[in-house]
Design an enzyme around this catalytic site. Structure first.
Site, mmCIF file in Angstrom:
data_model
loop_
_atom_site.group_PDB
_atom_site.id
_atom_site.type_symbol
_atom_site.label_atom_id
_atom_site.label_comp_id
_atom_site.label_asym_id
_atom_site.label_seq_id
_atom_site.Cartn_x
_atom_site.Cartn_y
_atom_site.Cartn_z
ATOM 1 N N ASP A 29 0.955 -1.028 -0.081
ATOM 2 C CA ASP A 29 -0.165 0.071 0.046
ATOM 3 C C ASP A 29 0.926 1.152 0.132
ATOM 4 O O ASP A 29 1.683 1.420 0.962
ATOM 5 C CB ASP A 29 -0.936 0.026 1.305
ATOM 6 C CG ASP A 29 -1.710 1.084 1.166
ATOM 7 O OD1 ASP A 29 -1.707 2.112 0.729
ATOM 8 O OD2 ASP A 29 -2.616 1.266 2.334
ATOM 9 N N GLU A 79 29.977 6.498 5.698
ATOM 10 C CA GLU A 79 30.018 4.892 5.809
ATOM 11 C C GLU A 79 29.964 4.480 4.515
ATOM 12 O O GLU A 79 29.471 3.150 4.303
ATOM 13 C CB GLU A 79 29.057 4.456 6.560
ATOM 14 C CG GLU A 79 27.430 5.080 6.431
ATOM 15 C CD GLU A 79 26.698 4.485 7.593
ATOM 16 O OE1 GLU A 79 26.724 3.596 7.721
ATOM 17 O OE2 GLU A 79 25.903 5.351 8.110
ATOM 18 N N CYS A 111 26.092 6.704 10.860
ATOM 19 C CA CYS A 111 25.575 7.963 10.489
ATOM 20 C C CYS A 111 26.408 9.204 11.251
ATOM 21 O O CYS A 111 25.834 10.107 11.229
ATOM 22 C CB CYS A 111 24.181 8.014 10.356
ATOM 23 S SG CYS A 111 23.401 6.519 9.435
ATOM 24 N N THR A 152 14.111 3.049 2.381
ATOM 25 C CA THR A 152 14.735 3.961 3.157
ATOM 26 C C THR A 152 16.149 4.028 2.710
ATOM 27 O O THR A 152 16.953 4.381 3.356
ATOM 28 C CB THR A 152 14.729 3.390 4.819
ATOM 29 O OG1 THR A 152 15.634 2.265 4.765
ATOM 30 C CG2 THR A 152 13.526 3.257 5.362
ATOM 31 N N SER A 201 16.847 -1.561 15.274
ATOM 32 C CA SER A 201 17.515 -0.384 15.060
ATOM 33 C C SER A 201 16.549 0.973 15.383
ATOM 34 O O SER A 201 17.095 1.925 16.130
ATOM 35 C CB SER A 201 17.798 -0.298 13.590
ATOM 36 O OG SER A 201 16.807 -0.092 12.701
ATOM 37 N N HIS A 233 18.538 12.827 13.325
ATOM 38 C CA HIS A 233 18.981 11.977 12.311
ATOM 39 C C HIS A 233 17.692 11.467 11.776
ATOM 40 O O HIS A 233 17.018 10.856 12.409
ATOM 41 C CB HIS A 233 20.144 10.825 12.944
ATOM 42 C CG HIS A 233 20.313 9.735 11.905
ATOM 43 N ND1 HIS A 233 20.823 9.916 10.625
ATOM 44 C CD2 HIS A 233 19.912 8.249 11.858
ATOM 45 C CE1 HIS A 233 20.884 9.076 10.073
ATOM 46 N NE2 HIS A 233 20.267 8.011 10.805
ATOM 47 N N LYS A 242 8.547 9.842 15.535
ATOM 48 C CA LYS A 242 8.621 9.006 16.940
ATOM 49 C C LYS A 242 9.526 9.618 17.968
ATOM 50 O O LYS A 242 9.252 9.332 19.194
ATOM 51 C CB LYS A 242 9.174 7.519 16.445
ATOM 52 C CG LYS A 242 8.480 6.660 15.389
ATOM 53 C CD LYS A 242 9.323 5.560 15.019
ATOM 54 C CE LYS A 242 8.694 4.753 13.896
ATOM 55 N NZ LYS A 242 7.948 3.677 14.386
ATOM 56 N N ASN A 275 17.588 8.729 2.804
ATOM 57 C CA ASN A 275 18.452 8.421 3.766
ATOM 58 C C ASN A 275 19.869 9.051 3.205
ATOM 59 O O ASN A 275 20.095 8.229 2.215
ATOM 60 C CB ASN A 275 18.576 7.142 4.512
ATOM 61 C CG ASN A 275 19.390 7.214 6.035
ATOM 62 O OD1 ASN A 275 19.992 8.109 6.307
ATOM 63 N ND2 ASN A 275 19.655 6.125 6.516
ATOM 64 N N SER A 308 24.427 3.893 14.382
ATOM 65 C CA SER A 308 24.282 2.637 14.752
ATOM 66 C C SER A 308 25.591 2.021 14.905
ATOM 67 O O SER A 308 26.401 2.383 14.580
ATOM 68 C CB SER A 308 23.799 1.936 13.341
ATOM 69 O OG SER A 308 22.297 2.266 13.133
#
Ligand code: CAA
Length: 389
Positions: A29, A79, A111, A152, A201, A233, A242, A275, A308
């Protein structure tokens, strides 16, 4: 003496995939990608673009003659490095014409790399107030076709000139950091694609945020009311939502509303690029500064950097008077609006193309490269050759 961001610019390749169309061919979707993940377009790097060429192009968009004379440190966070030995900073130093008596090197912690550069630049300028430092975050985010990480992905670079008495953003000299050896996202040396434990993550990102925010508050006695806006970030733009909801769980309505309203401006560019790993936080800051209403001099912005593996840091700074005169909204909007949309077939074909890894030579056609931009021109005798068209 104030130390901070005097100039900031960004670069992204001139082709992208529309997320709704990608969702359709993946049988998902479209609202999952555009609302659930929060991405509209995803930049796709052609073969002649890599972290080095994108970093150079971001820097070329902001440097003038005085910067080239005064920059004596070039710090390249990535990275997506292209050589285990030579740093991207050395190529960028050359491609951008920075004076010879400079140090140039690369910084890595997922990152977090560009933030490491900013921290190092602050120390360097504190000791050498006349110096300027070029800090770059440049990356290609790749998880592969048909993976959960696919929506992403992205590609691009942010370049910043740091100096004393900066025109845009003065950094506070206080921050809170956290390091923990965890395995939420990683990319082994032999792999072009990142490995990720997606849900873990997300959880790690938020638990690092909570932890460093707690330490920062204790150290500085500041609270949400002291921040006009927050930037995060951004692996995908929903992540910042979030993050804000996590920090404002017990906040009053006024603080929660103010922070959420700035969030909309801080994701405009990231939504259209995807990203960009090391550059993502700074692309969000640029988006807030360019797409939001003019903030009052001295407005404080909090920044959360997450790499990470993992390192997290919460730090902050204040906007400077007339900062809007020192950013280049038109240029950045035009960079995004003049891109070519790829069909999903073209996107898949480009994603599957790779540079030779067996030592064979390759010359790269530069028909698609825009005049004045840096690009990877060839690999000869195992050496990358960059050029400016
Ligand atoms: N309409 C609206 N929303 C929908 C929807 C629909 N039809 N269908 C699903 N959604 C929502 C889900 O409810 C979910 O929202 P919440 O996260 O708020 O619960 C969201 O869309 C994503 O859905 P899923 O959790 O089912 O998605 P997924 O399992 O396919 O994976 C992902 C999402 C974990 C982010 C994955 O894309 C991934 O692994 N990405 C790479 C890793 C990453 O970006 N991690 C972020 C933290 S690590 C970091 O920040 C470092 C870095 O740069 C990598």
């Amino acid at each position: 003496m104030n130390i901070g961001i005097d100039k900031i610019g960004f670069y992204t390749p001139d082709q992208y995939v529309d997320m709704e169309k990608l969702a359709e061919i993946r049988g998902v979707d479209p609202a999952k990608y555009t609302i659930g993940i929060g991405q509209e377009k995803m930049a796709v790097a052609p073969l002649h673009e890599d972290a080095v060429s994108m970093g150079a192009n971001a820097a070329l968009s902001i440097l003038d003659g005085e910067d080239r004379e005064k920059i004596d440190l070039v710090l390249f966070g990535t990275e997506s490095g292209v050589d285990h030995s030579k740093s991207g900073a050395v190529w960028v130093h050359h491609l951008t014409g920075i004076q010879e008596n400079a140090c140039s090197f690369e910084l890595k912690q997922a990152c977090y790399g560009a933030t490491a550069g900013i921290k190092m630049a602050m120390g360097h300028i504190a000791l050498n107030p006349d110096s300027k430092v070029l800090v770059i975050g440049a990356d290609i985010a790749k998880y592969g076709l048909n993976t959960t990480g696919e929506p992403t992905q992205g590609a691009g670079a942010v370049a910043m000139v740091l100096s004393s008495d900066p025109h845009i953003f003065a950094l506070d000299n206080d921050s809170a950091a956290l390091t923990k050896d965890i395995s939420d996202f990683w990319r082994p040396l032999y792999s072009d694609f990142a490995f990720v434990d997606g849900k873990y993550s997300n959880e790690s990102y938020l638990s690092f945020l909570k932890a460093v925010w707690g330490v920062y508050k204790e150290k500085t006695q500041r609270d949400l009311k002291d921040f006009e806006a927050l930037c995060f970030h951004l692996p995908y733009t929903k992540m910042a939502k979030k993050a804000i909801l996590t920090l404002t769980e017990e906040a009053n309505e006024e603080d929660a509303e103010r922070l959420m309203s700035h969030y909309q401006n801080s994701i405009v560019y990231n939504k259209q690029v995807g990203n960009v790993y090391t550059g993502a936080l700074y692309l969000s800051l640029l988006s807030l500064l360019e797409q939001g209403p003019e903030l009052k001099e001295g407005s404080r912005i909090g920044l959360f950097s997450y790499g990470s593996g993992a390192v997290g840091e919460f730090f902050s700074g204040v906007v400077q008077a007339d900062y809007k005169h020192y950013i280049n909204k038109e240029n950045n909007e035009s960079l995004l609006n003049t891109r070519r949309e790829l069909t999903t077939d073209e996107y898949e074909a480009i994603s599957e193309k790779a540079l030779p890894k067996d030592g064979s030579n390759i010359e790269i056609n530069n028909d698609q490269v825009v005049e004045g931009r840096a690009y990877l021109a060839a690999i000869q005798d195992n050496l990358r050759k960059y050029a400016i068209k």
